[in-house]
Write an enzyme that holds these catalytic residues in place. Structure first.
Site, PDB file in Angstrom:
ATOM      1  N   ARG A  92       0.856  -1.191   0.000  1.00 17.80           N
ATOM      2  CA  ARG A  92       0.000   0.000   0.000  1.00 17.80           C
ATOM      3  C   ARG A  92       0.890   1.239   0.000  1.00 17.80           C
ATOM      4  O   ARG A  92       1.694   1.422   0.911  1.00 17.80           O
ATOM      5  CB  ARG A  92      -0.905  -0.030   1.240  1.00 17.80           C
ATOM      6  CG  ARG A  92      -1.758   1.204   1.401  1.00 17.80           C
ATOM      7  CD  ARG A  92      -2.752   1.057   2.567  1.00 17.80           C
ATOM      8  NE  ARG A  92      -3.500   2.284   2.691  1.00 17.80           N
ATOM      9  CZ  ARG A  92      -3.331   3.180   3.663  1.00 17.80           C
ATOM     10  NH1 ARG A  92      -2.466   2.966   4.632  1.00 17.80           N
ATOM     11  NH2 ARG A  92      -4.025   4.290   3.676  1.00 17.80           N
ATOM     12  N   HIS A 136      -2.785  10.937   0.727  1.00 14.10           N
ATOM     13  CA  HIS A 136      -2.238  10.738   2.056  1.00 14.10           C
ATOM     14  C   HIS A 136      -1.596  12.075   2.477  1.00 14.10           C
ATOM     15  O   HIS A 136      -0.393  12.158   2.689  1.00 14.10           O
ATOM     16  CB  HIS A 136      -1.251   9.578   2.069  1.00 14.10           C
ATOM     17  CG  HIS A 136      -0.971   8.998   3.424  1.00 14.10           C
ATOM     18  ND1 HIS A 136      -1.125   7.655   3.708  1.00 14.10           N
ATOM     19  CD2 HIS A 136      -0.549   9.562   4.574  1.00 14.10           C
ATOM     20  CE1 HIS A 136      -0.790   7.425   4.968  1.00 14.10           C
ATOM     21  NE2 HIS A 136      -0.429   8.578   5.517  1.00 14.10           N
ATOM     22  N   GLU A 181      -7.221   8.472   6.222  1.00 16.89           N
ATOM     23  CA  GLU A 181      -7.440   9.145   7.506  1.00 16.89           C
ATOM     24  C   GLU A 181      -7.910  10.591   7.341  1.00 16.89           C
ATOM     25  O   GLU A 181      -7.209  11.534   7.738  1.00 16.89           O
ATOM     26  CB  GLU A 181      -6.173   9.093   8.363  1.00 16.89           C
ATOM     27  CG  GLU A 181      -5.698   7.683   8.655  1.00 16.89           C
ATOM     28  CD  GLU A 181      -4.497   7.647   9.604  1.00 16.89           C
ATOM     29  OE1 GLU A 181      -3.983   8.721   9.968  1.00 16.89           O
ATOM     30  OE2 GLU A 181      -4.099   6.534   9.982  1.00 16.89           O
ATOM     31  N   ASN A 309      -7.498   1.910   9.854  1.00 14.18           N
ATOM     32  CA  ASN A 309      -6.192   2.068  10.494  1.00 14.18           C
ATOM     33  C   ASN A 309      -6.420   2.048  11.993  1.00 14.18           C
ATOM     34  O   ASN A 309      -7.210   2.840  12.521  1.00 14.18           O
ATOM     35  CB  ASN A 309      -5.535   3.395  10.096  1.00 14.18           C
ATOM     36  CG  ASN A 309      -5.117   3.404   8.631  1.00 14.18           C
ATOM     37  OD1 ASN A 309      -5.267   2.401   7.924  1.00 14.18           O
ATOM     38  ND2 ASN A 309      -4.586   4.522   8.175  1.00 14.18           N
ATOM     39  N   TYR A 311      -4.574   1.943  15.840  1.00 11.85           N
ATOM     40  CA  TYR A 311      -3.362   2.054  16.661  1.00 11.85           C
ATOM     41  C   TYR A 311      -3.630   1.931  18.155  1.00 11.85           C
ATOM     42  O   TYR A 311      -2.824   1.367  18.886  1.00 11.85           O
ATOM     43  CB  TYR A 311      -2.658   3.392  16.390  1.00 11.85           C
ATOM     44  CG  TYR A 311      -2.006   3.427  15.032  1.00 11.85           C
ATOM     45  CD1 TYR A 311      -0.720   2.931  14.839  1.00 11.85           C
ATOM     46  CD2 TYR A 311      -2.689   3.908  13.922  1.00 11.85           C
ATOM     47  CE1 TYR A 311      -0.134   2.928  13.585  1.00 11.85           C
ATOM     48  CE2 TYR A 311      -2.105   3.911  12.664  1.00 11.85           C
ATOM     49  CZ  TYR A 311      -0.831   3.417  12.501  1.00 11.85           C
ATOM     50  OH  TYR A 311      -0.242   3.398  11.259  1.00 11.85           O
ATOM     51  N   GLU A 382      -3.591  -0.057   8.127  1.00 12.34           N
ATOM     52  CA  GLU A 382      -2.401   0.323   8.908  1.00 12.34           C
ATOM     53  C   GLU A 382      -2.553  -0.224  10.317  1.00 12.34           C
ATOM     54  O   GLU A 382      -3.624  -0.135  10.912  1.00 12.34           O
ATOM     55  CB  GLU A 382      -2.233   1.843   9.033  1.00 12.34           C
ATOM     56  CG  GLU A 382      -1.752   2.549   7.812  1.00 12.34           C
ATOM     57  CD  GLU A 382      -1.542   4.051   8.042  1.00 12.34           C
ATOM     58  OE1 GLU A 382      -1.291   4.474   9.203  1.00 12.34           O
ATOM     59  OE2 GLU A 382      -1.662   4.794   7.065  1.00 12.34           O
TER      60      GLU A 382
HETATM   61  O1  IFM Z   1       2.646   7.766   9.972  1.00 12.25           O
HETATM   62  C1  IFM Z   1       1.276   7.766  10.120  1.00 12.25           C
HETATM   63  C2  IFM Z   1       0.588   7.555   8.801  1.00 12.25           C
HETATM   64  O2  IFM Z   1       0.979   8.485   7.862  1.00 12.25           O
HETATM   65  C3  IFM Z   1      -0.907   7.663   8.978  1.00 12.25           C
HETATM   66  N1  IFM Z   1      -1.361   6.803  10.035  1.00 12.25           N
HETATM   67  C4  IFM Z   1      -0.683   6.853  11.291  1.00 12.25           C
HETATM   68  C5  IFM Z   1       0.824   6.705  11.077  1.00 12.25           C
HETATM   69  C6  IFM Z   1       1.556   6.762  12.420  1.00 12.25           C
HETATM   70  O3  IFM Z   1       1.327   7.982  13.047  1.00 12.25           O
END
Ligand code: IFM
Length: 477
Positions: A92, A136, A181, A309, A311, A382
């Site tokens: 990606r 992005h 995002e 995504n 985290y 992600e």
């Molecule tokens: O680095 C970023 C990415 O560009 C977008 N998602 C979160 C990642 C980590 O912060």
């Protein structure tokens, strides 16, 4: 009867078997143009908002910029070989809008497109499926000068750009993601100002969010017309939002943050309407007068997949006494209308970003999207972690990152067992790179990058991930 060599579906955990993913599960890694390419002024590329922002004093840690980054523009074949060595089945990446359409309008820049043609050809030659993200975060600077995402016209410019990319690369790329995002583009870019273009106005942030989604809808329309066979989606960064206590006030704080962080995008894109509670929360910020008839139908254009995504989780609490959730003060914030909600830390382990490590939150997020919004295939586009790494005797051992990825893949597998149509996983990131306002101080890569020599060293997490891909699964714990 069960056969240890070939475990029956549904009996993949706690049986001494491998935790096997479904056949055809896509294994990838992700990057973004400005974070890795460098060559900021080569081949006809013009500045984006991130060039301007990173060159503005005080905006990024130590004044770091993406001018050189990982020099991927010049080292692309070597980087594709690294991907092949890892056994990635998908990669990606994002297109730099100002590289392929300098200034953000007008004709295509063939030299810029040629770079992506070479990249895609190289990927295909190595049996790696290209997953292309159109946006992005690198808006061409002239479009920002004309108003940026708070201006409606930017959505139309984005659709033209989508068409240009589809015309140039649609013969060899099947998977297109419109936005990465959009919450970050809107609320960090125009709310808190922590990201480019660094503006701070809650109403602009909300308008930007709407026009990003409108641009997404228009781009889907353009892509469908240009490439009916294309597989189209959007990538959202989603968080479970948990109240710090079971008090009604904390529950209210969680509702508000969930509306801004998650439902602001999920509801229009997947249901064709803003959440009913959002206008009330934002009544001191905007009257939503920027939303025109027909916008939401465009925004909800049918998709083929949803990228998520993931985290971490947000844990939030009510404002301290003296203010209330309706209090509106104009300090720069990425939470317009809810600036006074408190984000609480629980004392659980965190990554080098200070983000709490919460793998069960991934299961919650995937289940929520599937249960409440869509039957579409889902992809984790992600997931990953920054940790401080050290090169010792030419090796980088990163057990914390490896443990993070392992825990989240187990969570992904649990979601599949629970019935979520999860079809793939992209680790963030293929290699260390420019972490936006943090510059090069945060390392998310599977592959270590020495920014002086540009030497790449696969970390122990990369070797582990290669084995996961090879086995299409993990060893049972
Ligand atoms: O680095 C970023 C990415 O560009 C977008 N998602 C979160 C990642 C980590 O912060």
């Amino acid at each position: 009867m069960s056969n240890p060599a070939s475990p029956p579906a549904g009996r993949l955990l706690d049986q001494g078997y491998e935790l096997t993913f479904p056949p055809g599960f896509r294994w990838g890694a992700a990057t973004a143009a400005y974070q890795i390419e460098g060559a900021a002024a080569e081949g006809g590329r013009t500045p984006s908002i991130w060039d301007t922002f990173s060159h503005t004093e005080g905006r990024t840690v130590a004044g770091h910029t993406g001018d050189v980054a990982c020099d991927h523009y010049h080292r692309m074949p070597e980087d594709v070989r690294l991907m092949a060595d890892l056994g990635l089945t998908s990669y990606r990446f994002s297109i730099s809008w100002p590289r392929v359409q300098p200034g953000g309008s007008g004709p295509a820049n063939q030299a810029g497109l040629d770079f992506y043609r070479r990249l895609v050809d190289e990927l295909l030659a190595h049996g790696i499926e290209p997953w292309l993200t159109l946006y992005h975060w690198d808006l061409p600077q002239p479009l920002e000068d004309a108003g940026g995402w708070p201006a409606r016209d930017t959505a139309g410019r984005f659709a033209d750009y989508a068409q240009l990319v589809a015309d140039a690369l649609g013969d060899r790329v099947r998977h297109f993601t419109t936005l990465n995002e959009p919450w970050c583009s809107a609320f960090l870019g125009y709310g808190s100002g922590a990201h480019a273009p660094g503006r701070s106005d809650g109403a602009d942030a909300v308008r930007a969010g709407h026009h990003l989604m409108l641009g997404h809808g228009l781009a889907v329309q353009a892509l469908r017309a240009a490439r009916p066979e294309a597989h189209l989606g959007i990538t959202l960064n989603l968080y479970p939002v948990t109240p710090a206590t079971d008090s009604p006030a904390d529950a209210e704080a969680a509702r508000r943050i969930d509306a801004l962080a998650n439902r602001f995008f999920l509801d229009p894109v997947l249901r064709g309407a803003y959440p009913a509670d959002l206008p009330g929360d934002l009544r001191q910020v905007t009257d939503f007068g920027h939303v025109r008839d027909g916008d939401l139908a465009l925004i909800a254009a049918p998709l083929d997949m949803v990228g998520i995504n993931y985290y971490s989780r947000y844990v939030v609490a009510a404002p301290v006494s003296g203010t209330g959730p309706d209090a509106y003060w104009r300090a720069p914030s990425c939470w317009p209308g809810s600036e006074d909600v408190r984000f609480v830390t629980r004392g659980v382990p965190v990554t080098d970003m200070g983000w709490e490590i919460d793998a069960p939150g991934l299961v919650e997020t995937l289940e929520r999207v599937h249960r409440d919004y869509t039957d579409l295939p889902l992809y984790i586009t992600e997931n990953g972690a920054a940790f401080v790494d050290a090169v010792v005797d030419g090796r980088v051992d990163d057990p914390d990152r490896l443990a993070y990825l392992d825990a989240h893949l187990r969570a992904a597998h649990a979601a599949i067992r629970a019935g979520v149509p999860l079809k793939g996983y992209f680790a963030w990131s293929l290699m260390d790179n420019f972490e936006w306002a943090w510059g090069y101080t945060k390392r998310f890569g599977l592959v270590h990058v020495d920014y002086d020599s540009q030497a790449r060293i696969p970390k122990s997490s990369a070797r582990w991930y290669a084995e996961v891909i090879r086995r299409n699964g993990l060893a049972a714990q």
